[in-house]
Scaffold this active site. Sequence first.
Site, short mmCIF file in Angstrom:
data_model
loop_
_atom_site.label_atom_id
_atom_site.label_comp_id
_atom_site.label_asym_id
_atom_site.label_seq_id
_atom_site.Cartn_x
_atom_site.Cartn_y
_atom_site.Cartn_z
N CYS A 135 14.27 9.40 32.44
CA CYS A 135 15.49 9.61 31.66
C CYS A 135 16.69 9.86 32.57
O CYS A 135 17.82 9.74 32.15
CB CYS A 135 15.30 10.72 30.63
SG CYS A 135 14.49 12.16 31.27
N ASN A 167 -0.20 14.38 21.24
CA ASN A 167 1.14 14.70 21.69
C ASN A 167 1.57 13.53 22.55
O ASN A 167 0.88 13.16 23.48
CB ASN A 167 1.12 15.99 22.52
CG ASN A 167 2.44 16.23 23.24
OD1 ASN A 167 3.49 15.88 22.74
ND2 ASN A 167 2.36 16.83 24.41
N GLY A 168 2.70 12.92 22.21
CA GLY A 168 3.20 11.84 23.04
C GLY A 168 3.64 10.65 22.22
O GLY A 168 3.94 10.77 21.04
N TYR A 175 12.82 22.02 30.37
CA TYR A 175 13.25 22.48 29.06
C TYR A 175 12.13 22.82 28.09
O TYR A 175 12.17 23.85 27.41
CB TYR A 175 14.12 21.37 28.44
CG TYR A 175 14.40 21.54 26.98
CD1 TYR A 175 15.20 22.59 26.51
CD2 TYR A 175 13.84 20.67 26.04
CE1 TYR A 175 15.44 22.73 25.16
CE2 TYR A 175 14.09 20.82 24.69
CZ TYR A 175 14.89 21.85 24.26
OH TYR A 175 15.12 22.01 22.93
N CYS A 228 5.46 17.46 20.51
CA CYS A 228 4.38 18.04 19.69
C CYS A 228 3.47 18.90 20.56
O CYS A 228 3.55 18.89 21.77
CB CYS A 228 3.55 16.94 19.07
SG CYS A 228 4.51 15.88 17.99
N ASP A 249 22.68 25.71 32.02
CA ASP A 249 21.89 25.13 30.92
C ASP A 249 20.94 24.09 31.51
O ASP A 249 21.08 23.67 32.65
CB ASP A 249 22.80 24.51 29.86
CG ASP A 249 22.09 24.40 28.50
OD1 ASP A 249 20.89 24.78 28.40
OD2 ASP A 249 22.72 23.94 27.54
N GLY A 276 7.08 22.04 18.26
CA GLY A 276 7.27 21.29 17.02
C GLY A 276 7.24 22.20 15.82
O GLY A 276 6.28 22.94 15.64
P1 5GP Z 1 23.54 18.26 23.57
O1 5GP Z 1 24.11 17.98 24.90
O2 5GP Z 1 22.74 17.09 23.06
O3 5GP Z 1 24.47 18.73 22.55
O4 5GP Z 1 22.53 19.44 23.72
C1 5GP Z 1 21.78 19.60 24.87
C2 5GP Z 1 21.01 20.87 24.78
O5 5GP Z 1 20.28 20.96 23.58
C3 5GP Z 1 20.05 20.96 25.90
O6 5GP Z 1 20.26 22.24 26.44
C4 5GP Z 1 18.71 20.85 25.23
O7 5GP Z 1 18.17 22.13 25.39
C5 5GP Z 1 18.95 20.64 23.77
N1 5GP Z 1 18.87 19.31 23.12
C6 5GP Z 1 19.67 18.95 22.11
N2 5GP Z 1 19.34 17.73 21.65
C7 5GP Z 1 18.32 17.31 22.37
C8 5GP Z 1 17.57 16.12 22.33
O8 5GP Z 1 17.72 15.22 21.53
N3 5GP Z 1 16.59 16.01 23.24
C9 5GP Z 1 16.37 16.99 24.15
N4 5GP Z 1 15.42 16.81 25.04
N5 5GP Z 1 17.05 18.14 24.18
C10 5GP Z 1 18.04 18.31 23.31
FE1 SF4 Z 2 9.96 13.31 30.30
FE2 SF4 Z 2 12.24 11.98 30.71
FE3 SF4 Z 2 9.92 10.92 31.47
FE4 SF4 Z 2 10.49 11.17 28.89
S1 SF4 Z 2 11.55 9.87 30.36
S2 SF4 Z 2 8.54 11.65 29.87
S3 SF4 Z 2 11.66 13.10 28.86
S4 SF4 Z 2 10.86 12.80 32.26
MG MG Z 3 19.25 24.34 25.45
#
Ligand code: 5GP
Ligand code: SF4
Ligand code: MG
Length: 459
Positions: free
Chosen positions: A440, A101-102, A241, A1, A344, A27
């Site tokens: 993550c 946001n969060g 990203y 958000c 990517d 968002g």
């Molecule tokens: P996926 O591997 O999930 O098909 O797609 C990854 C790409 O889409 C990444 O380049 C990211 O930009 C975006 N993306 C797609 N789904 C998600 C998601 O659920 N969370 C995040 N953080 N990015 C996503």
């Molecule tokens: Fe960001 Fe990943 Fe930490 Fe979530 S777990 S706050 S997406 S670095």
């Molecule tokens: Mg992407």
Amino acid sequence: CGVFGVYRHSDAASLAYYGLHALQHRGEESAGICVSSGDEFHYHRGMGLVKEVFNKDLMASLTGDIAIGHVRYSTSGDSKLTNAQPLVFKYRDGDLAVATNGNIVNALQIRHELEQGGSIFQTTSDTEVVAHLIARSSKDLVEAAKDALKRIVGGFAFLIMTNDKLLVASDPNGLRPVTMGRLGDAYLFASESCALETIGAELLRDIEPGELLVLDQNGLHEDRYTEEKQRKALCAMEYIYFARPDSDLNGTNLHAARKRMGSQLALEAFVDADLVTGVPDSSISAAIGYAEQTGIPYELGMIKNKYTGRTFIQPSQELREQGVKMKLSAVRRVVEGKRVIMIDDSIVRGTTSRRIVNMLRDAGALEVHVRITSPPFKNPCFYGIDTPDRRELIASSKTVEEIRQEINADSLYFMSAEGLIAAVGGHNEQDYKGGLCLACFDNDYPTQVDFKGEEKLGC
Ligand code: 5GP
Ligand code: SF4
Ligand code: MG
């Protein structure tokens, strides 16, 4: 958000509108603005883009000089108007509005306690928990807000508004960004600095972890709600990203940081090829960096249709899968007969990467080498970035070689965590993990996350 706040500007609602428009990438599901004219609040919220939710007549009705605004994306099942923010409540003899946001990790637990004590919730948004905690306290607003912020655990940027005050807070680890600017005598707050730039404001500084800023008739008061020293852990995905390339985070420009990620990738995983291309928009900067580092030309191998939203913001997998084709096309004349390096930002489920690789092959690419500017995404986020369950995260169960096969790439490399930290830069030697959250990728969460009934609602 995304959140945006204005303190004392006669055009508060318009500034919020333009600010939110600049934060639209954070968002696309709902948008809202609440303005205080002193004795009353004027607000409007709706589903959709900022430009769809507001019109001229509505904007004219939003009179006042303090404002908070919000653009929202949510995880599945939670996309409805009652959860659109800012949330607005009756508070003592006036009003209270909250925008976040969060995500609050222990929201459900606190909510159950409050419900036992008789509280009735209007929404399923965890933001409402904070409003209840404030409303139930017998202390004044600032003390009540401090107590509430101390109770919650998570990653958040809060904007809290009453008829004559604005409060701005960041979580104790500074997971979610929020920055402060000035326009004339007015103070402005935004999730990203691109929103301040858009309206011609001067960028002052980022809000510090654990900080609580209070703006009232005495001006700006810089306070804290916690003295506990926690590790600084700004979300690495903001750099990788989420944030716009023209924003600055922690004094670092995002485009420059992503270019460094690209050149770092080239140092870690060089491969000979005819051209480098980046998945638009987030990975173009990194592709330019990879090209600069290697001398392999950067080319426009793909085009994004700018009238389609970001795929991951669309709630269902089915929509997501439909979205990719609507969104990206290969430039056949560029990639035909060529060995392509495709940069990517992340591989989450793996479906996007597979589609893009196959799209490039269909357009005649001889080889497709995939380079990712983040380490393998293995763990869910509890702090507001939309991620699927662990079992849907391809890197949580598959090796790099298995992922390579699954996405049909000739080679695949994920950036190292050390390389990422170095590329982001802007930290001191002693900062743990460069002042970043990398949970993550490495499962090292900066807060407790195992609360009973814990949910990743997020925003
Ligand atoms: P996926 O591997 O999930 O098909 O797609 C990854 C790409 O889409 C990444 O380049 C990211 O930009 C975006 N993306 C797609 N789904 C998600 C998601 O659920 N969370 C995040 N953080 N990015 C996503
Ligand atoms: Fe960001 Fe990943 Fe930490 Fe979530 S777990 S706050 S997406 S670095
Ligand atoms: Mg992407």
